[in-house]
Design a protein around this motif. Structure first.
Motif, short mmCIF file in Angstrom:
data_model
loop_
_atom_site.label_atom_id
_atom_site.label_comp_id
_atom_site.label_asym_id
_atom_site.label_seq_id
_atom_site.Cartn_x
_atom_site.Cartn_y
_atom_site.Cartn_z
N CYS A 26 0.84 -1.21 0.00
CA CYS A 26 0.00 0.00 0.00
C CYS A 26 0.88 1.26 0.00
O CYS A 26 1.82 1.37 0.78
CB CYS A 26 -0.88 -0.01 1.25
N CYS A 29 -2.35 5.88 -0.66
CA CYS A 29 -2.81 6.90 -1.61
C CYS A 29 -4.05 7.63 -1.09
O CYS A 29 -4.41 8.67 -1.61
CB CYS A 29 -3.09 6.28 -2.97
N CYS A 32 -8.52 4.29 0.41
CA CYS A 32 -9.14 3.43 1.43
C CYS A 32 -9.51 4.18 2.70
O CYS A 32 -10.08 3.59 3.63
CB CYS A 32 -8.24 2.23 1.73
N CYS A 44 -6.96 0.03 -7.11
CA CYS A 44 -5.65 0.16 -6.47
C CYS A 44 -4.52 -0.16 -7.46
O CYS A 44 -4.50 -1.21 -8.10
CB CYS A 44 -5.56 -0.80 -5.28
FE1 SF4 Z 1 -3.37 1.51 -0.26
FE2 SF4 Z 1 -6.00 1.44 -0.74
FE3 SF4 Z 1 -4.44 3.23 -2.04
FE4 SF4 Z 1 -4.24 0.59 -2.62
S1 SF4 Z 1 -6.04 1.93 -2.96
S2 SF4 Z 1 -2.53 2.04 -2.32
S3 SF4 Z 1 -4.61 -0.36 -0.60
S4 SF4 Z 1 -4.87 3.18 0.19
#
Ligand code: SF4
Ligand code: FAD
Length: 399
Positions: A26, A29, A32, A44
């Motif tokens: 992860c 980003c 989530c 993702c």
């Molecule tokens: Fe992390 Fe969710 Fe972003 Fe994937 S989408 S990098 S699991 S926060």
């Protein structure tokens, strides 16, 4: 009674600190942290790499893998070197990113700008915001060289009722954003990207500063620059430079986030416009216009820029081939040798677009090996075709 609310409203954001669906890969980003986690399996960047499909959707065509510039730098109409005639004080480079964002807002193209400020206590701790004034955009200038949850503000976008938005971000954030773009209820999304590589968690950053800088606590800004040195700027305005070849690679081997060690989107393939530095001469920024939206954005700031065509000099290939085992074995040169090598390579080494290719090649070969060793089951799906083609030019160590 039937509800007309989108399905994702029923999803629940994860609590801070809990394990994310991409686990150790992860990049935080921010997706989530919102109810858009509903789309995580598709969106993702580390679970479902889909750069080629999203390139076609965002730019209207696929990357031409037979054209060397597209193979390396992604779909584009135009590239140039540029700098602000009057640089913004305290920006990462000359402040082209902040300038475009301010113009887009003040000229009414957008109602808000997704960008990342820092917390009041820590200049390197990211704090994503939706900026609605030029001052708020300016407060986000300069890199936060840490993983940043830019997409954590996505629920606020929908709740605010905003219809026209500019998002600034790095590749993994933009990939997830593109995947959920249609769910945001926007009339128009503009995407302004920067290249990104070797990012770290806040703890990793501390380790990097402590192993590399003479005065870690006073660093306000740093960059790996085209002269093959890391330039640190300190609080008192002084600059410290450390040659790449003198970095303590053995200690720094696991400082970069696992997400960044498996990333092949250095050039932010899905942004409309990309502003970096690595394809431009020292002191200049490098601009990649991917599509008409990107052109419209750049035009907003054009009057404040001086520009020149991109150039390319030298041959990177031998230097890249030599960097592969050096990194793999964690070799660190004595400082005098590192300095000498830095001087020689700066004189005869790759410049302009060739420097950018040097940096892409050395990171893609390193990341390919890392992925192959640590996530062999992901290799096929996760590495895009363009990256495979780039890596195939080199001899990699057998395991
Ligand atoms: Fe992390 Fe969710 Fe972003 Fe994937 S989408 S990098 S699991 S926060
Ligand atoms: P400014 O006007 O100072 O604005 C910077 C903008 O970046 C701000 O709007 C802010 O919201 C945003 N931002 C800051 N930190 C983050 C973050 N962590 N995540 C998302 N957005 C952020 N360019 C290259 O050409 N080669 C590289 O190898 C390279 N590596 C980079 C690594 C990292 C971790 C980052 C964040 C950027 C990197 N860049 C790289 C981009 C480059 O350093 C500059 O950010 C870019 O040229 C813009 O400079 P500027 O003066 O126009 O930006």
């Amino acid at each position: 009674m039937t509800s007309t609310a989108p399905k994702h409203h029923k999803a629940k954001a994860l609590k801070p600190g809990s394990v994310r669906p991409a686990k150790e890969l992860c990049s935080e980003c921010g997706l989530c942290d919102t109810y858009y986690i509903h789309y995580v399996k598709e969106a993702c960047a580390f679970i479902n790499q889909q750069i080629p499909e999203l390139e076609t959707e965002s730019h209207g065509r696929a990357r031409d893998l037979d054209n060397e510039n597209e193979l390396y730098f992604g779909v584009h109409q135009e590239m140039m070197a540029a700098r602000k005639v009057e640089p913004i004080e305290g920006a990462q480079w000359t402040g082209i990113v902040s300038t475009i964002a301010i113009e887009m807002l003040t000229q009414g193209k957008v109602e808000g700008v997704v960008c990342v400020q820092n917390t009041p206590e820590d200049r390197f701790q990211p704090m994503p915001v939706i900026a609605r004034t030029p001052e708020e955009i300016l407060a986000a200038r300069v890199n936060k060289p840490t993983l940043s949850p830019n997409l954590s503000i996505l629920e606020q976008v929908e709740q605010s009722g905003m219809k026209r938005l500019l998002a600034i971000g790095v590749g993994c954030q933009i990939q997830a954003l593109r995947a959920v773009e249609k769910q945001l209820g926007l009339e128009k999304l503009y995407v302004l990207g920067t290249p990104c590589v070797d990012n770290v968690t806040r703890a990793g950053l501390q380790k990097f500063l402590e192993t590399t800088s003479r005065s870690p606590e006073t660093v306000v800004h740093y960059e790996f620059m085209q002269d093959f040195r890391v330039h640190f700027k300190h609080e008192d305005g002084s600059t410290e430079t450390v040659p790449f070849f003198g970095l303590k690679t053995n200690q720094l081997k696991d400082v970069f986030a696992p997400s960044c060690m498996t990333c092949f989107d250095y050039v932010n393939s899905l942004a409309d416009l990309v502003v970096g530095y690595m394809g431009a001469p020292f002191g200049w920024q490098w601009i990649v216009v991917r599509n008409d939206t990107g052109k419209e954005m750049l035009e907003m700031a054009m009057e404040q820029l001086e520009t020149q065509p991109v150039m390319s000099k030298g041959d990177r290939r031998q230097a890249v081939q030599q960097s592969i085992p050096a990194y793999d074995q964690g070799v660190t040169l004595p400082m005098w040798a590192a300095k000498l090598m830095g001087v020689v390579i700066e004189k005869i080494g790759p410049k302009g677009l060739e420097y950018a290719r040097f940096s892409i090649d050395s990171h893609f070969t390193r990341n390919y090996l890392y992925t192959k060793r640590n996530y062999p089951q992901k290799l096929q799906q996760h590495v895009p075709e363009f990256a495979k083609k780039i890596v195939d030019q080199y001899q990699l160590p057998e395991d």
